[in-house]
Design a protein around this motif. Structure first.
Motif, PDB file in Angstrom:
ATOM      1  N   ARG A   4       0.822  -1.204   0.000  1.00 30.26           N
ATOM      2  CA  ARG A   4       0.000   0.000   0.000  1.00 30.26           C
ATOM      3  C   ARG A   4       0.862   1.261   0.000  1.00 30.26           C
ATOM      4  O   ARG A   4       0.573   2.238  -0.691  1.00 30.26           O
ATOM      5  CB  ARG A   4      -0.939  -0.010   1.199  1.00 30.26           C
ATOM      6  N   ARG A   6       3.981   1.499  -1.168  1.00 29.74           N
ATOM      7  CA  ARG A   6       4.626   1.620  -2.475  1.00 29.74           C
ATOM      8  C   ARG A   6       3.647   2.152  -3.512  1.00 29.74           C
ATOM      9  O   ARG A   6       3.996   2.989  -4.355  1.00 29.74           O
ATOM     10  CB  ARG A   6       5.180   0.259  -2.919  1.00 29.74           C
ATOM     11  N   LEU A   7       2.385   1.686  -3.447  1.00 27.46           N
ATOM     12  CA  LEU A   7       1.376   2.158  -4.390  1.00 27.46           C
ATOM     13  C   LEU A   7       1.092   3.642  -4.179  1.00 27.46           C
ATOM     14  O   LEU A   7       0.963   4.414  -5.141  1.00 27.46           O
ATOM     15  CB  LEU A   7       0.095   1.341  -4.239  1.00 27.46           C
ATOM     16  N   HIS A   8       1.008   4.061  -2.925  1.00 24.08           N
ATOM     17  CA  HIS A   8       0.780   5.477  -2.623  1.00 24.08           C
ATOM     18  C   HIS A   8       1.947   6.312  -3.128  1.00 24.08           C
ATOM     19  O   HIS A   8       1.746   7.413  -3.682  1.00 24.08           O
ATOM     20  CB  HIS A   8       0.615   5.665  -1.118  1.00 24.08           C
ATOM     21  N   GLN A  10       3.826   5.701  -5.653  1.00 19.97           N
ATOM     22  CA  GLN A  10       3.775   5.746  -7.110  1.00 19.97           C
ATOM     23  C   GLN A  10       2.654   6.639  -7.625  1.00 19.97           C
ATOM     24  O   GLN A  10       2.795   7.301  -8.652  1.00 19.97           O
ATOM     25  CB  GLN A  10       3.606   4.337  -7.674  1.00 19.97           C
ATOM     26  N   LEU A  11       1.531   6.662  -6.918  1.00 23.30           N
ATOM     27  CA  LEU A  11       0.352   7.367  -7.417  1.00 23.30           C
ATOM     28  C   LEU A  11       0.299   8.832  -7.015  1.00 23.30           C
ATOM     29  O   LEU A  11      -0.343   9.632  -7.698  1.00 23.30           O
ATOM     30  CB  LEU A  11      -0.923   6.668  -6.932  1.00 23.30           C
ATOM     31  N   LEU A  24       4.393   5.195 -13.000  1.00 21.26           N
ATOM     32  CA  LEU A  24       2.962   4.922 -13.061  1.00 21.26           C
ATOM     33  C   LEU A  24       2.181   6.171 -13.424  1.00 21.26           C
ATOM     34  O   LEU A  24       1.209   6.120 -14.184  1.00 21.26           O
ATOM     35  CB  LEU A  24       2.488   4.364 -11.712  1.00 21.26           C
ATOM     36  N   GLU A  69      -6.953   2.431 -11.587  1.00 21.81           N
ATOM     37  CA  GLU A  69      -6.283   3.566 -10.949  1.00 21.81           C
ATOM     38  C   GLU A  69      -7.133   4.112  -9.802  1.00 21.81           C
ATOM     39  O   GLU A  69      -6.621   4.409  -8.713  1.00 21.81           O
ATOM     40  CB  GLU A  69      -6.037   4.666 -11.976  1.00 21.81           C
ATOM     41  N   GLY A  72      -7.017   1.749  -6.953  1.00 21.43           N
ATOM     42  CA  GLY A  72      -5.698   1.814  -6.332  1.00 21.43           C
ATOM     43  C   GLY A  72      -5.550   3.026  -5.436  1.00 21.43           C
ATOM     44  O   GLY A  72      -4.952   2.947  -4.357  1.00 21.43           O
ATOM     45  N   ARG A  73      -6.097   4.161  -5.854  1.00 14.32           N
ATOM     46  CA  ARG A  73      -6.016   5.358  -5.031  1.00 14.32           C
ATOM     47  C   ARG A  73      -6.853   5.211  -3.761  1.00 14.32           C
ATOM     48  O   ARG A  73      -6.464   5.710  -2.694  1.00 14.32           O
ATOM     49  CB  ARG A  73      -6.462   6.579  -5.836  1.00 14.32           C
ATOM     50  N   ALA A  76      -4.794   2.981  -1.449  1.00 13.93           N
ATOM     51  CA  ALA A  76      -3.602   3.617  -0.894  1.00 13.93           C
ATOM     52  C   ALA A  76      -3.907   4.872  -0.095  1.00 13.93           C
ATOM     53  O   ALA A  76      -2.994   5.450   0.509  1.00 13.93           O
ATOM     54  CB  ALA A  76      -2.633   3.968  -2.021  1.00 13.93           C
TER      55      ALA A  76
END
Length: 265
Positions: A4, A6-8, A10-11, A24, A69, A72-73, A76
């Motif tokens: 989570r 890492r995704l945050h 990236q986004l 990303l 997307e 994912g947001r 995260a």
């Protein structure tokens, strides 16, 4: 670092000190551009009809990417700074302006696959242009410009008020002077407002124009006032843009200095 986190990272641009786009983010930006291009091209019948299947496949791919997307947001969102529980932060993102834009883009992108009405379908396809609003997330400069414009909201409001007063006075003047001569164009103040707006903006379609000396004098005053009023907000916006860029450069310089200071000697 968790998935989570890492995704945050990236986004969300704010998690990077230099504000640069991550891989990303760059992928999402190119997806938005491609979706916008397909949405525009699909309005041309000579392209839409022979390539209907390819366009549908592309739209489904774009809609799926935007959906992933968005999810994912939401997933995260608990990694964002600030107080609140995990679900509280998720709800704050969902109901934030950018979260609502994301949701609307997803709905508009995937709705054509669930709606059979052709007229509604055409409208929905045109609404896909709203995907360009997602670019505000990917540019820190845009956020700076938005903040600068908010600081000058009073100045812009004064300009808008002056323009409204001039439009109303021009429309009232033409109604009084030529309402009986040209009832279709100036028979009422609401009818004359069209002419006043077109004259103030110096567009001049020519579908309505004064024929008397007094009417032409009023038209000249409205046109001259329009030129002066257009210059005012232009200067205000230009100054806001310059201030935003200067603040952006200063922030980047401070970030670089902090990073250099943190490095071991």
């Amino acid at each position: 670092m968790t998935l989570r986190a890492r995704l945050h990272r990236q986004l969300h641009i704010g998690s990077w000190p230099d504000g640069k786009l991550t891989g990303l983010n760059v992928f999402v930006v190119w997806t938005i551009l491609a979706a916008l291009l397909v949405g525009i091209v699909a309005t041309e019948p000579q392209i839409r009809i022979p390539y209907q299947h390819e366009i549908l496949v592309a739209e489904f791919v774009f809609g799926t990417i935007f959906l992933l997307e968005y999810l994912g947001r939401i997933f995260a969102a608990p990694e964002a700074e600030g107080p609140g529980s995990a679900w509280g932060k998720r709800l704050r993102f969902i109901f934030s302006p950018i979260g609502l834009i994301d949701l609307l883009v997803v709905v508009v992108s995937l709705a054509p696959f669930f709606i059979a009405n052709a007229a509604v379908l055409r409208v929905i396809r045109l609404l896909r242009i709203i995907s360009i609003l997602k670019f505000s997330r990917f540019s820190a400069a845009m956020r700076e410009i938005g903040a600068a414009l908010r600081e000058r909201s009073y100045d812009l409001l004064v300009c808008a008020t002056l323009a409204l007063v001039l439009v109303l006075l021009g429309a009232a003047g033409l109604y009084w002077v030529e309402g009986s001569l040209q009832p279709e164009q100036f028979g009422s103040i609401p009818r004359a407002l069209w002419w006043a707006v077109i004259t103030l903006t110096t567009v001049g379609y020519g579908d309505a124009y004064p024929v008397t000396t007094a009417g032409r004098l009023i038209g000249a005053l409205v046109a001259i006032g329009g030129v002066l009023l257009v210059a005012l907000p232009t200067g205000i916006v230009a100054a806001a843009f310059s201030d935003a860029m200067q603040r952006r450069r200063e922030a980047m310089a401070r970030a670089l200095e902090e990073m250099e200071g943190a490095l071991p000697e």
